[in-house]
Design a protein around this motif. Sequence first.
Motif, PDB file in Angstrom:
ATOM      1  N   GLU A  70       0.841  -1.190   0.000  1.00 19.65           N
ATOM      2  CA  GLU A  70       0.000   0.000   0.000  1.00 19.65           C
ATOM      3  C   GLU A  70       0.879   1.244   0.000  1.00 19.65           C
ATOM      4  O   GLU A  70       2.079   1.167   0.256  1.00 19.65           O
ATOM      5  CB  GLU A  70      -0.929   0.000   1.224  1.00 19.65           C
ATOM      6  N   HIS A  71       0.271   2.381  -0.304  1.00 21.27           N
ATOM      7  CA  HIS A  71       1.004   3.647  -0.318  1.00 21.27           C
ATOM      8  C   HIS A  71       1.238   4.120   1.108  1.00 21.27           C
ATOM      9  O   HIS A  71       0.323   4.118   1.930  1.00 21.27           O
ATOM     10  CB  HIS A  71       0.215   4.718  -1.069  1.00 21.27           C
ATOM     11  N   LYS A  72       2.473   4.554   1.386  1.00 23.20           N
ATOM     12  CA  LYS A  72       2.777   5.180   2.671  1.00 23.20           C
ATOM     13  C   LYS A  72       2.521   6.684   2.553  1.00 23.20           C
ATOM     14  O   LYS A  72       1.941   7.293   3.421  1.00 23.20           O
ATOM     15  CB  LYS A  72       4.231   4.910   3.041  1.00 23.20           C
ATOM     16  N   ASP A  73       2.976   7.272   1.468  1.00 21.64           N
ATOM     17  CA  ASP A  73       2.640   8.642   1.090  1.00 21.64           C
ATOM     18  C   ASP A  73       2.741   8.728  -0.433  1.00 21.64           C
ATOM     19  O   ASP A  73       2.667   7.700  -1.095  1.00 21.64           O
ATOM     20  CB  ASP A  73       3.533   9.676   1.812  1.00 21.64           C
ATOM     21  N   LYS A  74       2.932   9.915  -0.991  1.00 21.00           N
ATOM     22  CA  LYS A  74       2.908  10.051  -2.444  1.00 21.00           C
ATOM     23  C   LYS A  74       4.003   9.249  -3.140  1.00 21.00           C
ATOM     24  O   LYS A  74       3.793   8.700  -4.210  1.00 21.00           O
ATOM     25  CB  LYS A  74       3.057  11.521  -2.833  1.00 21.00           C
ATOM     26  N   LYS A  75       5.182   9.185  -2.533  1.00 13.84           N
ATOM     27  CA  LYS A  75       6.321   8.566  -3.205  1.00 13.84           C
ATOM     28  C   LYS A  75       6.716   7.206  -2.655  1.00 13.84           C
ATOM     29  O   LYS A  75       7.430   6.470  -3.311  1.00 13.84           O
ATOM     30  CB  LYS A  75       7.541   9.497  -3.114  1.00 13.84           C
ATOM     31  N   ARG A  76       6.301   6.898  -1.442  1.00 15.76           N
ATOM     32  CA  ARG A  76       6.801   5.683  -0.794  1.00 15.76           C
ATOM     33  C   ARG A  76       5.708   4.634  -0.634  1.00 15.76           C
ATOM     34  O   ARG A  76       4.548   4.955  -0.431  1.00 15.76           O
ATOM     35  CB  ARG A  76       7.382   6.030   0.582  1.00 15.76           C
ATOM     36  N   TYR A  77       6.133   3.373  -0.726  1.00 15.77           N
ATOM     37  CA  TYR A  77       5.243   2.238  -0.503  1.00 15.77           C
ATOM     38  C   TYR A  77       5.576   1.587   0.818  1.00 15.77           C
ATOM     39  O   TYR A  77       6.718   1.657   1.278  1.00 15.77           O
ATOM     40  CB  TYR A  77       5.414   1.197  -1.617  1.00 15.77           C
TER      41      TYR A  77
END
Length: 95
Positions: A70-77
Amino acid sequence: MAHKKGVGSSRNGRDSNPQYRGIKKYGGEMVSAGNIIVRQCGTKWHPGKNVGLGTDYTIYSLVDGVVQFEHKDKKRYKVSVVPFDVEIEVAPVSA
């Protein structure tokens, strides 16, 4: 003139074993505690719930469950493991 044939150096004949990095268990796959999910250089994927991070950035499962990316934020998973439900409902069979 030299009477012996020149021979190359024997210092070059070694090679290291491959690292076998990458995703080992994909989203939706069942894992048990201790299973390796991702082997990576650095934190391309970050640890989420119910997973651990090794010293070589290996992400592994801490509980039995299902892998979820899942996405942690816009750039990180991030990678998490959703544990199995303890109680499994069984529908009664009508005769």
